[in-house]
Design an enzyme around this catalytic site. Structure first.
Site, PDB file in Angstrom:
ATOM      1  N   HIS A 134      -0.358 -16.905   7.095  1.00 48.46           N
ATOM      2  CA  HIS A 134      -0.649 -17.341   8.460  1.00 48.46           C
ATOM      3  C   HIS A 134      -1.434 -18.655   8.463  1.00 48.46           C
ATOM      4  O   HIS A 134      -1.137 -19.565   9.252  1.00 48.46           O
ATOM      5  CB  HIS A 134      -1.477 -16.276   9.199  1.00 48.46           C
ATOM      6  CG  HIS A 134      -0.789 -14.965   9.366  1.00 48.46           C
ATOM      7  ND1 HIS A 134      -1.218 -13.813   8.729  1.00 48.46           N
ATOM      8  CD2 HIS A 134       0.296 -14.602  10.089  1.00 48.46           C
ATOM      9  CE1 HIS A 134      -0.445 -12.803   9.068  1.00 48.46           C
ATOM     10  NE2 HIS A 134       0.495 -13.257   9.891  1.00 48.46           N
TER      11      HIS A 134
ATOM     12  N   SER B 285       1.011  -8.705   6.298  1.00 47.04           N
ATOM     13  CA  SER B 285      -0.113  -7.916   6.799  1.00 47.04           C
ATOM     14  C   SER B 285       0.009  -6.455   6.395  1.00 47.04           C
ATOM     15  O   SER B 285      -0.991  -5.744   6.251  1.00 47.04           O
ATOM     16  CB  SER B 285      -0.191  -8.029   8.325  1.00 47.04           C
ATOM     17  OG  SER B 285      -0.411  -9.371   8.712  1.00 47.04           O
ATOM     18  N   ARG B 286       1.233  -5.987   6.199  1.00 42.99           N
ATOM     19  CA  ARG B 286       1.445  -4.589   5.824  1.00 42.99           C
ATOM     20  C   ARG B 286       1.069  -4.298   4.372  1.00 42.99           C
ATOM     21  O   ARG B 286       0.954  -3.128   3.999  1.00 42.99           O
ATOM     22  CB  ARG B 286       2.905  -4.196   6.064  1.00 42.99           C
ATOM     23  CG  ARG B 286       3.315  -4.203   7.540  1.00 42.99           C
ATOM     24  CD  ARG B 286       4.781  -3.858   7.702  1.00 42.99           C
ATOM     25  NE  ARG B 286       5.214  -3.929   9.078  1.00 42.99           N
ATOM     26  CZ  ARG B 286       5.162  -2.927   9.949  1.00 42.99           C
ATOM     27  NH1 ARG B 286       4.683  -1.768   9.561  1.00 42.99           N
ATOM     28  NH2 ARG B 286       5.570  -3.081  11.197  1.00 42.99           N
TER      29      ARG B 286
ATOM     30  N   VAL C 252       4.823 -17.674   1.607  1.00 39.30           N
ATOM     31  CA  VAL C 252       3.669 -17.767   0.714  1.00 39.30           C
ATOM     32  C   VAL C 252       3.580 -16.466  -0.074  1.00 39.30           C
ATOM     33  O   VAL C 252       3.712 -15.368   0.493  1.00 39.30           O
ATOM     34  CB  VAL C 252       2.373 -18.023   1.501  1.00 39.30           C
ATOM     35  CG1 VAL C 252       1.164 -18.064   0.566  1.00 39.30           C
ATOM     36  CG2 VAL C 252       2.488 -19.320   2.294  1.00 39.30           C
TER      37      VAL C 252
END
Length: 284
Positions: A39, A188-189, A178
């Site tokens: 992010h 995120s998981r 990335v």
């Protein structure tokens, strides 16, 4: 120091209007929080093209197929806001569900074609939820640019088609995936993986890279994909497919730029990844 947080559409639009009077360019980076280096790399890329960068944080209930999955999705707003200030983001837009979908909300944005197959085949309604919330975020922020990571490659095609079809004046910028040092695509998981699962998870990217090399050297597509599917260590491989990079059409042979895309479950965590490939010796 954290980035300023805005929670209402009205307040967001007041700020954007002031920026517009200054004649600045605006970029938006849509997220569901639990921010990681992927992010933050999008924010940095956005700052190269825009004068102001809005990061959105909204765990969108409309794109979850399971209420249990929605409830289990991690939420770390304070930590996320603290991460954004050092990289230069100007605003965090974090509405709640009532702000995004007020009482009586009755509209769904559905994009056919690119939403079919791949993740769309295993997550019914997911891409309708994505298209609906992203369309709203584009309109709410009035951004000139939208930044997305290539890990969600089908989503990028969906968002581009949606913006084009609805005449939303925004340029979609896709940024490279990335990865961790061992090759695992940042997600995120990933925080939901146990230590043992985390040790196994990089197998997905490893198999994709080896498969891409084999296909690039001329190995037949279907037998190679079947062998690679069996090599992925996971509870369930949802798909491993070769698709045309430009429009996601299935490819029985590798004769133009393509993406090798995969989704697999590891325990209760769904992993997705993709790699670009083309025939070795090609000038593409």
């Amino acid at each position: 120091m954290s980035v300023p947080i805005v929670r209402s559409v009205d307040q967001l639009r007041e700020i954007v209007a002031a920026w517009r009077r200054e004649g600045v360019r605006i970029a938006v980076v849509p997220t569901m929080g639990v921010l990681h280096e992927g992010h933050l790399s999008l924010v940095r890329a956005a700052l190269e093209k825009a004068d102001r960068v809005i990061v959105t944080l909204f765990v969108n209930p409309k794109q979850f197929n399971s209420q249990a999955d929605l409830a289990a999705y991690p939420r770390t707003e304070d930590e996320d806001a603290a991460k954004l200030a050092p990289v230069g983001a100007h605003l965090l837009y974090a509405p709640d569900a009532e702000e995004m979908y007020p009482a009586g909300f009755a509209t769904t944005v559905s994009v056919s074609g690119v939403s079919e197959g791949l993740c769309g085949a295993f997550r019914p309604g997911h891409f309708d939820g994505v298209a609906t919330v992203v369309a709203k975020l584009f309109l709410q922020t009035s951004a000139d640019f939208g930044f997305f990571g290539e890990k969600d490659f089908q989503q990028i095609h969906l968002v581009r088609r949606m913006a084009r079809d609805l005449d939303i004046p925004i340029t979609i910028v896709a940024c490279p995936t990335v990865r961790e040092a061992d090759g695992l695509a940042l997600s995120s998981r990933n925080v939901r993986l146990s230590p043992a699962q985390r040790a196994v998870a990089p197998k997905l990217s490893s198999v994709l890279l080896k498969t891409a090399e084999r296909l690039g050297r001329g190995s037949p597509v279907l037998p190679t994909l079947a062998e690679s599917r069996a090599a992925i260590l996971a509870r369930e491989v949802e798909y491993l497919e070769l698709r045309e990079e430009a429009d996601l059409h299935p490819m029985p042979s590798l004769d133009r730029p393509a993406r090798l895309l995969a989704a697999a479950w590891l325990g209760g965590t769904r992993l997705i990844d993709n790699v670009r490939l083309f025939r070795i010796g090609s000038t593409d």
